[in-house]
Every structure is written in structure tokens, then in C-alpha cells.
Design an enzyme around this catalytic site. Structure first.
Site, PDB file in Angstrom:
ATOM      1  N   GLU A  31       0.860  -1.193   0.000  1.00 33.18           N
ATOM      2  CA  GLU A  31       0.000   0.000   0.000  1.00 33.18           C
ATOM      3  C   GLU A  31       0.888   1.232   0.000  1.00 33.18           C
ATOM      4  OE1 GLU A  31      -2.732   0.824   3.258  1.00 33.18           O
ATOM      5  OE2 GLU A  31      -3.765   2.326   2.034  1.00 33.18           O
ATOM      6  N   GLU A  67       4.597   5.293   3.618  1.00 35.88           N
ATOM      7  CA  GLU A  67       3.987   6.587   3.935  1.00 35.88           C
ATOM      8  C   GLU A  67       5.087   7.627   4.029  1.00 35.88           C
ATOM      9  OE1 GLU A  67       0.913   8.069   4.159  1.00 35.88           O
ATOM     10  OE2 GLU A  67       2.194   9.796   4.561  1.00 35.88           O
ATOM     11  N   ASP A  70       9.515   7.793  -0.499  1.00 35.46           N
ATOM     12  CA  ASP A  70       8.630   8.242  -1.573  1.00 35.46           C
ATOM     13  C   ASP A  70       8.161   7.019  -2.375  1.00 35.46           C
ATOM     14  OD1 ASP A  70       7.414   9.671  -3.705  1.00 35.46           O
ATOM     15  OD2 ASP A  70       9.277   9.532  -4.826  1.00 35.46           O
ATOM     16  N   ASP A 108      -2.952  11.824  -3.048  1.00 32.49           N
ATOM     17  CA  ASP A 108      -3.128  13.288  -3.055  1.00 32.49           C
ATOM     18  C   ASP A 108      -3.423  13.766  -4.475  1.00 32.49           C
ATOM     19  OD1 ASP A 108      -2.660  13.454  -0.344  1.00 32.49           O
ATOM     20  OD2 ASP A 108      -0.509  13.798  -0.569  1.00 32.49           O
ATOM     21  N   LYS A 126      -4.467  21.726  -8.577  1.00 28.67           N
ATOM     22  CA  LYS A 126      -4.098  22.859  -9.443  1.00 28.67           C
ATOM     23  C   LYS A 126      -3.180  22.385 -10.569  1.00 28.67           C
ATOM     24  CE  LYS A 126      -4.587  26.300  -5.852  1.00 28.67           C
ATOM     25  NZ  LYS A 126      -3.928  26.803  -4.679  1.00 28.67           N
ATOM     26  N   ASP A 136     -11.745  10.321  -4.391  1.00 31.93           N
ATOM     27  CA  ASP A 136     -12.978  11.107  -4.471  1.00 31.93           C
ATOM     28  C   ASP A 136     -12.833  12.196  -5.535  1.00 31.93           C
ATOM     29  OD1 ASP A 136     -10.992  12.302  -2.646  1.00 31.93           O
ATOM     30  OD2 ASP A 136     -12.417  13.979  -2.730  1.00 31.93           O
ATOM     31  N   THR A 152     -10.586   3.077   5.046  1.00 30.73           N
ATOM     32  CA  THR A 152      -9.522   4.079   5.017  1.00 30.73           C
ATOM     33  C   THR A 152     -10.041   5.346   5.705  1.00 30.73           C
ATOM     34  OG1 THR A 152      -9.578   5.548   3.076  1.00 30.73           O
ATOM     35  CG2 THR A 152      -9.018   3.212   2.654  1.00 30.73           C
ATOM     36  N   GLU A 168     -11.598   7.854   3.418  1.00 33.00           N
ATOM     37  CA  GLU A 168     -12.881   7.409   2.879  1.00 33.00           C
ATOM     38  C   GLU A 168     -14.007   7.722   3.859  1.00 33.00           C
ATOM     39  OE1 GLU A 168     -12.860   3.407   1.696  1.00 33.00           O
ATOM     40  OE2 GLU A 168     -14.958   3.408   1.122  1.00 33.00           O
TER      41      GLU A 168
HETATM   42  C1  LIG Z   1      -5.158  11.732   1.209  1.00 34.39           C
HETATM   43  S1  LIG Z   1      -4.105  10.722   2.201  1.00 34.39           S
HETATM   44  C2  LIG Z   1      -4.886   9.135   2.137  1.00 34.39           C
HETATM   45  C3  LIG Z   1      -4.447   8.219   3.245  1.00 34.39           C
HETATM   46  C4  LIG Z   1      -5.098   6.811   3.251  1.00 34.39           C
HETATM   47  N1  LIG Z   1      -4.772   6.062   2.057  1.00 34.39           N
HETATM   48  C5  LIG Z   1      -6.589   6.922   3.393  1.00 34.39           C
HETATM   49  O1  LIG Z   1      -7.320   6.646   2.436  1.00 34.39           O
HETATM   50  O2  LIG Z   1      -7.039   7.303   4.487  1.00 34.39           O
HETATM   51  C6  LIG Z   1      -2.696  10.511   1.134  1.00 34.39           C
HETATM   52  C7  LIG Z   1      -1.504   9.967   1.877  1.00 34.39           C
HETATM   53  O3  LIG Z   1      -0.479   9.620   0.945  1.00 34.39           O
HETATM   54  C8  LIG Z   1       0.767  10.079   1.436  1.00 34.39           C
HETATM   55  N2  LIG Z   1       1.624  10.282   0.266  1.00 34.39           N
HETATM   56  C9  LIG Z   1       1.445  11.188  -0.707  1.00 34.39           C
HETATM   57  N3  LIG Z   1       2.388  11.080  -1.654  1.00 34.39           N
HETATM   58  C10 LIG Z   1       3.175  10.040  -1.268  1.00 34.39           C
HETATM   59  C11 LIG Z   1       4.323   9.428  -1.822  1.00 34.39           C
HETATM   60  N4  LIG Z   1       4.849   9.870  -2.974  1.00 34.39           N
HETATM   61  N5  LIG Z   1       4.877   8.399  -1.160  1.00 34.39           N
HETATM   62  C12 LIG Z   1       4.357   7.948   0.004  1.00 34.39           C
HETATM   63  N6  LIG Z   1       3.269   8.493   0.586  1.00 34.39           N
HETATM   64  C13 LIG Z   1       2.685   9.520  -0.044  1.00 34.39           C
HETATM   65  C14 LIG Z   1       0.440  11.353   2.177  1.00 34.39           C
HETATM   66  O4  LIG Z   1       1.431  11.686   3.130  1.00 34.39           O
HETATM   67  C15 LIG Z   1      -0.894  10.983   2.834  1.00 34.39           C
HETATM   68  O5  LIG Z   1      -0.722  10.389   4.099  1.00 34.39           O
END
Ligand SMILES: C[S@@+](CC[C@H](N)C(=O)[O-])C[C@H]1O[C@@H](n2cnc3c(N)ncnc32)[C@H](O)[C@@H]1O
Length: 202
Positions: free
Chosen positions: A33, A58, A85, A108, A112, A144, A181, A184
């Protein structure tokens, strides 16, 4: 087989050259994940499937630490976590043809236009992800964000090695993710529509 690592937190140096059996101490199927957030889904899925291994990535240190603490509290032995990353991991570090499943929930959206180059799911990432999946491996995405979903859908369904498969496949367990999640739950409370896609590698 090597002994199971005592710590579930995997440092970046340990990922420079690794194999999943070395990391987990067994050769069970591996599910990845990316962007676990607080890892509600990963914990639930890992507890439901002790016969699989789970690797959670994460980037945000706050959420990463929260997720590691959570896994420690629940004493799950089939989970490892890394603060790295996810794009770099997929492009450079992840062993090819090794993943039984890839989960990406609420990546994410960077809405923009000038920010969109920061999005995780882009053509180069998709190509790397396909190479990292086993043949028959499963990839589920939920967001979403309608515009980002259209982009993701076109990339995945346009890839010659991927084909669409039901999102709510009970074996794969995405159904269990539906209310699991953190984002969600938050977005459903706000009345936002979910967009979901699952594919398999041929
Ligand atoms: C909008 S949150 C969603 C978290 C979880 N999947 C959920 O549905 O509740 C997006 C997560 O992805 C992480 N994230 C974003 N870009 C990432 C990357 N390139 N590598 C690892 N984590 C990343 C962010 O820090 C954040 O915790």
C-alpha cells in the site's frame, strides 16, 4: 530462509537491495500500500490475511510514526512499514514481478494544474507498477477526485498489460477497504462520491 526481522520499521538503506522473503522471513504473497496515512486499511487487511505479507509506504513522518505505533500495538507480524517516496520505491527499488497486490487509496490529487506533476500516478509510475506486479497481480485505486480518477482510469485501462476486474473482489479484500480508510470515512460523511477501479496484470 533468514530469520524474521525484529522491527517492522524498515529504513531506506535496507531497501537498496532487498528481497521480500529476506524482509519478511517467508515467501508469502506480498501486498503493497502506498500512502497508508494512519493505516486503518492496512491494519485491517493484514489482520484478515495472516497468510499474506503487507508493506506500507507513507511519506509524511507524522502519519508514518502513527502507523508504525498502531502496528506495534496490534502486534501484527506480517506488516513492514517504510517512510520513503512511493514513486521512487516503485521506479527504482521494488523487485520486478513480485507483488500480488497494490493498493492506492485517496492519493493526493494536487488539483491545481501547476501542481499536477507532483501526482503519484503518472505514466512512468504506471509502467513501473505494472513491472512490479506479478502476472495476475491486482491493483486497486480509489479517489474522491473525479478529474484525477479520469486520468488514472485512462492510464490503467490504456495499458496493454492491464485489464479491468471487479473492485469488490472478496478474495482480494478491497471490499473490506470500503469503510476502512480514514479519508474514505471522512469523505463519505461529507457526501462525496467515491471513484473506484481495480485491474489485474495479464
Ligand atoms: C489523502 S491521504 C490518504 C491516506 C489513506 N490512504 C486513506 O485513504 O485514508 C494521502 C496519503 O499519501 C501520502 N503520500 C502522498 N504522496 C506520497 C508518496 N509519494 N509516497 C508515500 N506516501 C505519499 C500522504 O502523506 C498521505 O498520508
Amino acid at each position: 530462509m533468514t530469520e524474521r526481522k525484529p522491527s517492522l520499521a524498515v529504513g531506506p538503506a535496507e531497501l537498496e537491495a532487498f528481497t521480500w522473503p529476506e524482509m519478511f522471513g517467508n515467501d508469502r504473497p506480498v501486498e503493497l500500500e502506498i500512502g497508508t496515512g494512519k493505516a486503518a486499511f492496512l491494519l485491517r487487511r493484514a489482520r484478515a490475511r495472516p497468510d499474506h505479507n503487507f508493506f506500507g509506504i507513507e511519506w509524511a513522518s507524522k502519519y508514518y510514526r502513527f502507523a508504525v505505533d498502531r502496528m506495534e500495538r496490534w502486534k501484527v507480524s506480517n506488516v513492514r512499514m517504510a517512510r520513503i517516496d512511493g514513486g521512487h520505491f516503485m521506479r527504482v527499488l521494488c523487485p520486478r514481478e513480485s507483488l500480488a497486490a497494490l493498493h492506492i487509496y485517496h492519493p493526493d490529487p494536487w488539483p491545481k494544474r501547476r501542481q499536477q506533476k507532483r501526482r503519484l500516478i503518472q505514466p512512468v509510475f504506471v509502467e513501473a507498477a505494472v513491472q512490479c506486479l506479478r502476472h495476475g497481480g491486482h491493483w486497486a485505486v480509489q479517489t474522491d477526485h473525479a478529474e484525477y480518477f479520469d486520468v488514472i482510469r485512462a492510464l490503467l485501462l490504456g495499458h496493454p498489460e492491464l485489464y479491468q476486474t471487479p473492485f469488490d473482489d472478496p478474495e482480494f479484500g478491497v471490499e473490506a477497504a470500503r469503510l476502512a480508510t480514514n479519508y474514505e470515512i471522512k469523505y463519505l460523511r461529507e457526501g462525496r462520491r467515491m471513484h473506484q477501479l481495480a485491474v489485474r496484470r495479464r
